[in-house]
Design a protein around this motif. Structure first.
Motif, PDB file in Angstrom:
ATOM      1  N   LYS A 168       0.813  -1.216   0.000  1.00  0.00           N
ATOM      2  CA  LYS A 168       0.000   0.000   0.000  1.00  0.00           C
ATOM      3  C   LYS A 168       0.848   1.268   0.000  1.00  0.00           C
ATOM      4  CE  LYS A 168      -4.055  -1.965   2.372  1.00  0.00           C
ATOM      5  NZ  LYS A 168      -5.156  -1.368   1.612  1.00  0.00           N
ATOM      6  N   GLY A 169       2.170   1.105   0.039  1.00  0.00           N
ATOM      7  CA  GLY A 169       3.069   2.255  -0.052  1.00  0.00           C
ATOM      8  C   GLY A 169       3.724   2.685   1.235  1.00  0.00           C
ATOM      9  N   ALA A 170       3.470   1.978   2.344  1.00  0.00           N
ATOM     10  CA  ALA A 170       4.055   2.372   3.630  1.00  0.00           C
ATOM     11  C   ALA A 170       5.547   2.039   3.684  1.00  0.00           C
ATOM     12  CB  ALA A 170       3.326   1.665   4.771  1.00  0.00           C
ATOM     13  N   LYS A 171       6.271   2.847   4.470  1.00  0.00           N
ATOM     14  CA  LYS A 171       7.669   2.562   4.775  1.00  0.00           C
ATOM     15  C   LYS A 171       7.717   1.976   6.187  1.00  0.00           C
ATOM     16  CE  LYS A 171       9.448   6.183   1.765  1.00  0.00           C
ATOM     17  NZ  LYS A 171      10.271   7.424   1.644  1.00  0.00           N
ATOM     18  N   VAL A 172       8.356   0.827   6.322  1.00  0.00           N
ATOM     19  CA  VAL A 172       8.258   0.056   7.565  1.00  0.00           C
ATOM     20  C   VAL A 172       9.617  -0.136   8.226  1.00  0.00           C
ATOM     21  CG1 VAL A 172       7.630  -2.195   8.538  1.00  0.00           C
ATOM     22  CG2 VAL A 172       6.191  -1.162   6.769  1.00  0.00           C
ATOM     23  N   ARG A 173       9.616   0.037   9.544  1.00  0.00           N
ATOM     24  CA  ARG A 173      10.754  -0.360  10.370  1.00  0.00           C
ATOM     25  C   ARG A 173      10.245  -1.260  11.490  1.00  0.00           C
ATOM     26  NH1 ARG A 173      14.422   4.946  11.508  1.00  0.00           N
ATOM     27  NH2 ARG A 173      15.614   3.406  12.703  1.00  0.00           N
ATOM     28  N   VAL A 174      11.168  -2.009  12.090  1.00  0.00           N
ATOM     29  CA  VAL A 174      10.783  -3.018  13.083  1.00  0.00           C
ATOM     30  C   VAL A 174      11.693  -2.944  14.306  1.00  0.00           C
ATOM     31  CG1 VAL A 174      10.580  -5.498  13.536  1.00  0.00           C
ATOM     32  CG2 VAL A 174       9.878  -4.578  11.312  1.00  0.00           C
ATOM     33  N   ALA A 175      11.080  -3.099  15.483  1.00  0.00           N
ATOM     34  CA  ALA A 175      11.811  -3.308  16.729  1.00  0.00           C
ATOM     35  C   ALA A 175      11.262  -4.582  17.368  1.00  0.00           C
ATOM     36  CB  ALA A 175      11.647  -2.126  17.669  1.00  0.00           C
ATOM     37  N   MET A 176      12.124  -5.378  17.983  1.00  0.00           N
ATOM     38  CA  MET A 176      11.711  -6.662  18.539  1.00  0.00           C
ATOM     39  C   MET A 176      12.208  -6.827  19.971  1.00  0.00           C
ATOM     40  SD  MET A 176      12.689  -9.185  15.348  1.00  0.00           S
ATOM     41  CE  MET A 176      11.944 -10.653  16.087  1.00  0.00           C
ATOM     42  N   THR A 177      11.442  -7.570  20.755  1.00  0.00           N
ATOM     43  CA  THR A 177      11.936  -7.983  22.062  1.00  0.00           C
ATOM     44  C   THR A 177      12.807  -9.226  21.885  1.00  0.00           C
ATOM     45  OG1 THR A 177      10.048  -9.435  22.482  1.00  0.00           O
ATOM     46  CG2 THR A 177       9.846  -7.120  23.184  1.00  0.00           C
ATOM     47  N   ALA A 215       9.648   0.968  31.230  1.00  0.00           N
ATOM     48  CA  ALA A 215      10.557   1.015  30.090  1.00  0.00           C
ATOM     49  C   ALA A 215      11.837   0.281  30.463  1.00  0.00           C
ATOM     50  CB  ALA A 215      10.852   2.461  29.713  1.00  0.00           C
ATOM     51  N   ASP A 216      11.857  -1.039  30.246  1.00  0.00           N
ATOM     52  CA  ASP A 216      13.009  -1.830  30.669  1.00  0.00           C
ATOM     53  C   ASP A 216      13.671  -2.588  29.522  1.00  0.00           C
ATOM     54  OD1 ASP A 216      11.065  -3.692  30.169  1.00  0.00           O
ATOM     55  OD2 ASP A 216      11.228  -4.724  32.107  1.00  0.00           O
ATOM     56  N   ASP A 217      13.270  -2.308  28.263  1.00  0.00           N
ATOM     57  CA  ASP A 217      13.951  -2.872  27.105  1.00  0.00           C
ATOM     58  C   ASP A 217      13.746  -1.912  25.937  1.00  0.00           C
ATOM     59  OD1 ASP A 217      11.330  -3.253  26.288  1.00  0.00           O
ATOM     60  OD2 ASP A 217      11.415  -5.448  26.326  1.00  0.00           O
ATOM     61  N   PHE A 218      14.287  -2.265  24.769  1.00  0.00           N
ATOM     62  CA  PHE A 218      14.231  -1.321  23.647  1.00  0.00           C
ATOM     63  C   PHE A 218      12.792  -1.060  23.196  1.00  0.00           C
ATOM     64  CE2 PHE A 218      14.327  -0.067  19.185  1.00  0.00           C
ATOM     65  CZ  PHE A 218      15.201   1.019  19.247  1.00  0.00           C
ATOM     66  N   THR A 275      17.039  -4.736  18.989  1.00  0.00           N
ATOM     67  CA  THR A 275      16.416  -5.569  20.010  1.00  0.00           C
ATOM     68  C   THR A 275      16.924  -5.254  21.416  1.00  0.00           C
ATOM     69  OG1 THR A 275      18.093  -7.285  19.709  1.00  0.00           O
ATOM     70  CG2 THR A 275      16.084  -7.477  18.385  1.00  0.00           C
ATOM     71  N   ASP A 276      17.986  -4.454  21.490  1.00  0.00           N
ATOM     72  CA  ASP A 276      18.590  -4.171  22.792  1.00  0.00           C
ATOM     73  C   ASP A 276      18.871  -2.675  22.889  1.00  0.00           C
ATOM     74  OD1 ASP A 276      21.126  -3.842  24.650  1.00  0.00           O
ATOM     75  OD2 ASP A 276      20.197  -5.743  25.190  1.00  0.00           O
ATOM     76  N   LEU A 277      18.656  -2.124  24.070  1.00  0.00           N
ATOM     77  CA  LEU A 277      18.863  -0.686  24.268  1.00  0.00           C
ATOM     78  C   LEU A 277      20.295  -0.254  23.996  1.00  0.00           C
ATOM     79  CD1 LEU A 277      16.793   0.202  27.467  1.00  0.00           C
ATOM     80  CD2 LEU A 277      16.674   1.373  25.262  1.00  0.00           C
ATOM     81  N   PHE A 278      21.226  -1.159  24.188  1.00  0.00           N
ATOM     82  CA  PHE A 278      22.628  -0.742  24.128  1.00  0.00           C
ATOM     83  C   PHE A 278      23.360  -1.254  22.896  1.00  0.00           C
ATOM     84  CE2 PHE A 278      21.332  -0.772  28.590  1.00  0.00           C
ATOM     85  CZ  PHE A 278      21.587   0.551  28.917  1.00  0.00           C
ATOM     86  N   GLU A 279      22.663  -1.929  21.991  1.00  0.00           N
ATOM     87  CA  GLU A 279      23.330  -2.292  20.748  1.00  0.00           C
ATOM     88  C   GLU A 279      23.258  -1.103  19.790  1.00  0.00           C
ATOM     89  OE1 GLU A 279      21.550  -5.426  18.476  1.00  0.00           O
ATOM     90  OE2 GLU A 279      19.522  -4.861  19.057  1.00  0.00           O
ATOM     91  N   GLN A 280      24.256  -0.974  18.942  1.00  0.00           N
ATOM     92  CA  GLN A 280      24.341   0.172  18.035  1.00  0.00           C
ATOM     93  C   GLN A 280      24.093  -0.328  16.607  1.00  0.00           C
ATOM     94  OE1 GLN A 280      24.934   3.223  19.466  1.00  0.00           O
ATOM     95  NE2 GLN A 280      24.483   4.241  17.516  1.00  0.00           N
ATOM     96  N   VAL A 281      22.823  -0.223  16.142  1.00  0.00           N
ATOM     97  CA  VAL A 281      22.520  -0.695  14.785  1.00  0.00           C
ATOM     98  C   VAL A 281      22.279   0.473  13.831  1.00  0.00           C
ATOM     99  CG1 VAL A 281      21.537  -2.847  15.646  1.00  0.00           C
ATOM    100  CG2 VAL A 281      20.028  -0.901  15.209  1.00  0.00           C
TER     101      VAL A 281
END
Length: 403
Positions: A30-39, A102-105, A61-67
């Motif tokens: 439908k034209g959306a631009k998508v991003r994803v975050a996961m536990t 708020a205890d994870d990404f 997936t982690d608060l302290f990883e640098q993606v």
């Protein structure tokens, strides 16, 4: 509605996670631009490489990883997000969101999101019915977070109950309807009664053959969905059973011109607005043969005599009192000239002209481009966009008549 919209999926750990893949694909189409975050729990079901591939973006997936290059990744993603979808939403993430944990990404980013949030829960029916979960869901609703109730059906535990993740169409319909309800330009249509036709009629030659056209009914169904989302009462007279019926719409199934004419006649008097989006056959066989016609091996030819079908639109405009009548002019050449002639001869208030000679718009595709004609007003041209957006823009014009 979805063109270039920034949609972020917040995916948590449930067996229904595999259904989210189809949901993402549908929004991208439908034209959306998508991003994803996961536990981290979500990755026990489907790895993040899957969602990185289909979204085209890194998955954090982690608060302290640098993606990404951003030093504060959760705020960057929250600022990018124009619409957030939490799916499948577990009892755990519902509890965190309701109580500001708020205890994870995922939970931290959701706390920073300031745009519409939709929660699509999926869990065991006993968990769904738990008073603590229901309290948390009520807190989310008080915070103007939209929660879609799960379906009844087979669960992962081997028995049936309420807690099943809804199918893709139902989820999209829930989100789109909710967004359309907030459109102030459509408020004039609330409680109005719509009568909408959709699809291509069939003119039967014999029990197995008929004359028809390439209309899919998508335009009529788009009008039905947008009108219903605006708070209108909608009756949809359709020749197709290939499209899901929008929630809350009353469906009348027909096949032939005669059946459609009868259905429209029976409902026209109670309608405020008629939209004749169906592609009605102009001709039908003079005689219906009640058995399958066999090949003629001698002449190798077959002559079919046709007659004009009833002009449903013209017959209704002669009867109309308070109704607004919208007709369509599906043309392959001289688009505006033919549409103007139809506006003059049919007695409709509006004629929507669309070019059906092109393969990218019109019949049997999801996009359209139209010109709206009305008496004593300049033509309004709507460029190529989704049929749902075409329906929205047309209905905004109609809503002004009632405002």
């Amino acid at each position: 509605m979805w063109k270039d919209k920034h949609v972020t999926f917040f995916i948590t750990g449930g067996i229904a996670i595999y259904k989210v893949i189809d949901l993402i694909r549908s929004l991208q189409k439908k034209g959306a631009k998508v991003r994803v975050a996961m536990t981290k729990e979500a990755m026990r079901f489907v790895g993040k490489a899957t969602f990185q591939t289909i979204s085209g973006h890194p998955v954090q997936t982690d608060l302290f990883e640098q993606v990404t290059s951003s030093p504060v990744a959760h705020v960057e993603l929250a600022d990018w997000t124009e619409l957030a979808i939490v799916a499948p939403a577990t009892a755990n993430i519902v509890g965190k969101m309701a109580n500001g944990i708020a205890d994870d990404f995922v939970s931290t980013t959701l706390l920073a999101v300031s745009t519409p949030v939709f929660v699509i829960p999926a869990m065991n029916n006993h968990m769904w019915q738990n008073p603590a979960l229901q309290r948390n869901l009520n807190l989310l609703k008080q915070d103007d977070i939209q929660v879609m109730p799960p379906d009844d059906g087979p669960l992962a535990e081997g028995y049936s109950g309420k807690g099943r993740f809804p199918d893709t169409f139902a989820v999209l319909n829930f989100i789109e309807t909710n967004l359309l309800e907030k459109n102030e330009q459509l408020q004039g249509l609330k409680h109005k009664r719509f009568l909408i036709t959709a699809g291509g009629t069939r003119a039967y030659i014999d029990p197995v053959r008929y004359i028809s056209n390439r209309s899919s009914g998508k335009m009529g169904y788009a009008f039905a969905q947008v009108a219903r989302a605006s708070g209108a009462e909608v009756t949809l007279i359709s020749t197709t059973n290939q499209l899901p019926v929008p929630v809350g719409v009353h469906l009348i199934s027909v096949e032939t011109v005669t059946e459609m004419q009868q259905a429209v006649q029976q409902n026209f008097a109670d309608a405020d607005i008629l939209i004749m989006a169906a592609a009605v056959s102009d001709y039908e066989p003079v005689q219906f043969v009640d058995h399958k016609i066999k090949k003629n091996s001698k002449t190798k030819q077959f002559t079919l005599e046709l007659k004009e079908t009833p002009d449903i639109l013209k017959s209704l405009t002669a009867q109309k009192k308070k109704q607004i009548v919208v007709g369509f002019a599906a043309e392959t050449d001289d688009l505006l000239q033919n549409a103007e002639a139809k506006l003059a001869s049919k007695g409709a208030d509006f004629i929507i002209a669309n070019d059906v000679s092109r393969g990218d718009i019109g019949f049997n595709v999801s996009e359209n481009a139209v010109t709206i004609l009305q008496r004593q007003h300049a033509n309004i041209t709507i460029p190529k966009m989704s049929k749902q957006m075409i329906a929205k823009k047309v209905l905004e014009i109609l809503a002004k008549r009632f405002s």
